[in-house]
Design a protein around this motif. Structure first.
Motif, PDB file in Angstrom:
ATOM      1  N   TYR A 126       0.724  -1.188   0.034  1.00 15.37           N
ATOM      2  CA  TYR A 126       0.358  -0.543   0.026  1.00 15.37           C
ATOM      3  C   TYR A 126       1.171   1.393  -0.298  1.00 15.37           C
ATOM      4  N   PHE A 127       2.326   1.429   0.959  1.00 11.59           N
ATOM      5  CA  PHE A 127       2.398   2.461   0.997  1.00 11.59           C
ATOM      6  C   PHE A 127       3.363   2.665  -0.440  1.00 11.59           C
ATOM      7  N   THR A 128       3.992   1.258  -1.181  1.00  8.07           N
ATOM      8  CA  THR A 128       5.115   2.103  -2.097  1.00  8.07           C
ATOM      9  C   THR A 128       3.668   2.480  -3.463  1.00  8.07           C
ATOM     10  N   GLY A 129       3.069   1.758  -2.911  1.00 15.83           N
ATOM     11  CA  GLY A 129       1.580   1.734  -4.268  1.00 15.83           C
ATOM     12  C   GLY A 129       0.976   3.477  -4.131  1.00 15.83           C
ATOM     13  N   SER A 130       0.709   4.031  -2.544  1.00 17.27           N
ATOM     14  CA  SER A 130       0.246   4.876  -2.952  1.00 17.27           C
ATOM     15  C   SER A 130       1.713   6.246  -2.966  1.00 17.27           C
ATOM     16  N   THR A 131       2.870   6.546  -2.969  1.00 22.00           N
ATOM     17  CA  THR A 131       3.506   6.975  -2.328  1.00 22.00           C
ATOM     18  C   THR A 131       4.224   7.207  -4.387  1.00 22.00           C
ATOM     19  N   THR A 132       4.624   5.849  -4.689  1.00 20.95           N
ATOM     20  CA  THR A 132       5.535   5.732  -5.918  1.00 20.95           C
ATOM     21  C   THR A 132       4.253   6.284  -7.169  1.00 20.95           C
ATOM     22  N   LYS A 133       3.184   6.471  -6.866  1.00 21.05           N
ATOM     23  CA  LYS A 133       1.701   6.215  -8.272  1.00 21.05           C
ATOM     24  C   LYS A 133       2.358   5.802  -9.408  1.00 21.05           C
ATOM     25  N   LEU A 134       3.055   5.130  -9.148  1.00 21.10           N
ATOM     26  CA  LEU A 134       3.345   3.810 -10.529  1.00 21.10           C
ATOM     27  C   LEU A 134       2.315   3.125 -10.454  1.00 21.10           C
ATOM     28  N   PRO A 135       2.273   2.309 -11.979  1.00 26.83           N
ATOM     29  CA  PRO A 135       1.251   1.212 -12.124  1.00 26.83           C
ATOM     30  C   PRO A 135       1.543   0.233 -10.677  1.00 26.83           C
ATOM     31  N   PHE A 136       0.392  -0.933 -10.386  1.00 28.83           N
ATOM     32  CA  PHE A 136       0.523  -1.502  -9.353  1.00 28.83           C
ATOM     33  C   PHE A 136       1.909  -2.712  -9.188  1.00 28.83           C
ATOM     34  N   TRP A 137       1.450  -2.991 -10.459  1.00 26.25           N
ATOM     35  CA  TRP A 137       2.418  -3.602 -10.531  1.00 26.25           C
ATOM     36  C   TRP A 137       4.211  -3.419 -10.296  1.00 26.25           C
ATOM     37  N   ALA A 138       4.292  -1.840 -10.783  1.00 27.10           N
ATOM     38  CA  ALA A 138       5.982  -2.003 -10.413  1.00 27.10           C
ATOM     39  C   ALA A 138       5.790  -1.286  -9.143  1.00 27.10           C
ATOM     40  N   SER A 139       4.865  -1.082  -8.418  1.00 33.91           N
ATOM     41  CA  SER A 139       4.744  -0.641  -6.929  1.00 33.91           C
ATOM     42  C   SER A 139       4.956  -2.025  -6.708  1.00 33.91           C
ATOM     43  N   SER A 140       4.002  -3.523  -6.768  1.00 28.63           N
ATOM     44  CA  SER A 140       4.136  -4.433  -6.286  1.00 28.63           C
ATOM     45  C   SER A 140       5.381  -5.114  -6.161  1.00 28.63           C
ATOM     46  N   LEU A 141       6.798  -4.836  -7.470  1.00 27.68           N
ATOM     47  CA  LEU A 141       7.702  -4.941  -7.489  1.00 27.68           C
ATOM     48  C   LEU A 141       9.150  -4.205  -6.549  1.00 27.68           C
ATOM     49  N   ILE A 142       8.601  -3.218  -6.394  1.00 24.98           N
ATOM     50  CA  ILE A 142       9.528  -2.384  -5.335  1.00 24.98           C
ATOM     51  C   ILE A 142       9.672  -3.175  -4.024  1.00 24.98           C
ATOM     52  N   GLY A 143       7.977  -3.015  -3.290  1.00 19.24           N
ATOM     53  CA  GLY A 143       8.030  -3.194  -2.115  1.00 19.24           C
ATOM     54  C   GLY A 143       8.100  -4.793  -2.090  1.00 19.24           C
ATOM     55  N   VAL A 144       8.147  -5.910  -3.259  1.00 17.90           N
ATOM     56  CA  VAL A 144       8.872  -7.446  -2.666  1.00 17.90           C
ATOM     57  C   VAL A 144      10.422  -7.137  -2.210  1.00 17.90           C
TER      58      VAL A 144
END
Length: 213
Positions: free
Chosen positions: A156-174
């Motif tokens: 949730y944090f990476t998705g809401s802060t990076t504003k990238l597509p969800f799959w990119a936010s997921s990869l960053i979070g992972v």
């Protein structure tokens, strides 16, 4: 089918969380963290419910831990040795315990799940050490909630802060979660041995004639 579209994942992520997190309890290479973090990233975009993903992940974590714990507590893990694939899984469990070390401390039951392979090792070792069912269940439940909150929150944090597509936010979070987990794992396991410290029958050298697949 476009796997980069949130509509493709949509509510289907709810169906994936439980089996992935449950399976991860027995076979750590299953990428449960990726599924849960993806759920958090989707929640950041409003495609799924944050709290439902959190609840499913926490419940599946507790259920998987209890299954492994009871399997080893009841000394029925030898059932795995009836099949070749089961012996491989059983051996992998003992190898994981050797790396993570044996600990029946309640703090370890809660915290070991943040270390790669620690969840399996601690659940198995706690069962062999006859930790009380109530004590283990409560600690596994609390640990499951904390782990789910960390994983879903990371997505949730990476998705809401990076504003990238969800799959990119997921990869960053992972990636962030993996790095932190590895660092913690190195610190925790650097003084462990290379043998499983638990005393449990293991028929790893069964005759080939008895193997079935």
């Amino acid at each position: 089918m476009d796997f980069t579209s949130p509509d493709t994942w949509g509510s289907a992520i709810y169906l994936w969380v439980v089996p992935f997190v449950l399976g991860d309890a027995v076979f750590p290479p299953i990428p449960s963290e990726m599924v849960v973090i993806t759920g958090g990233a989707l929640a950041a975009e409003g495609h799924v419910n944050f709290w439902l993903i959190l609840l499913l992940a926490a419940f599946a974590s507790w259920l998987g831990d209890m299954a492994v714990y009871l399997l080893f507590k009841r000394r029925v893990s030898h059932v795995l040795d009836r099949w070749s694939w089961g012996r491989k899984v059983h051996l992998a469990i003992h190898e994981t315990i050797a790396k993570a070390g044996r600990s029946s401390a309640y703090g370890a039951i809660i915290g070991a799940r943040f270390v790669p392979g620690g969840r399996l090792a601690t659940s198995a070792a706690s069962g062999i050490a006859n930790v009380s069912v109530r004590g283990f269940s409560l600690c596994a439940g609390l640990g499951g909630v904390l782990w789910a909150l960390w994983q879903v929150g990371l997505g949730y944090f990476t998705g809401s802060t990076t504003k990238l597509p969800f799959w990119a936010s997921s990869l960053i979070g992972v990636g962030v979660g993996l790095v932190i987990g590895v660092v913690v794992g190195v610190i925790v396991t650097r003084r462990r041995g290379d043998r499983s410290p638990v005393d449990e029958p293991f028929d790893g050298d069964a005759p080939q004639a008895d193997q079935q697949s």
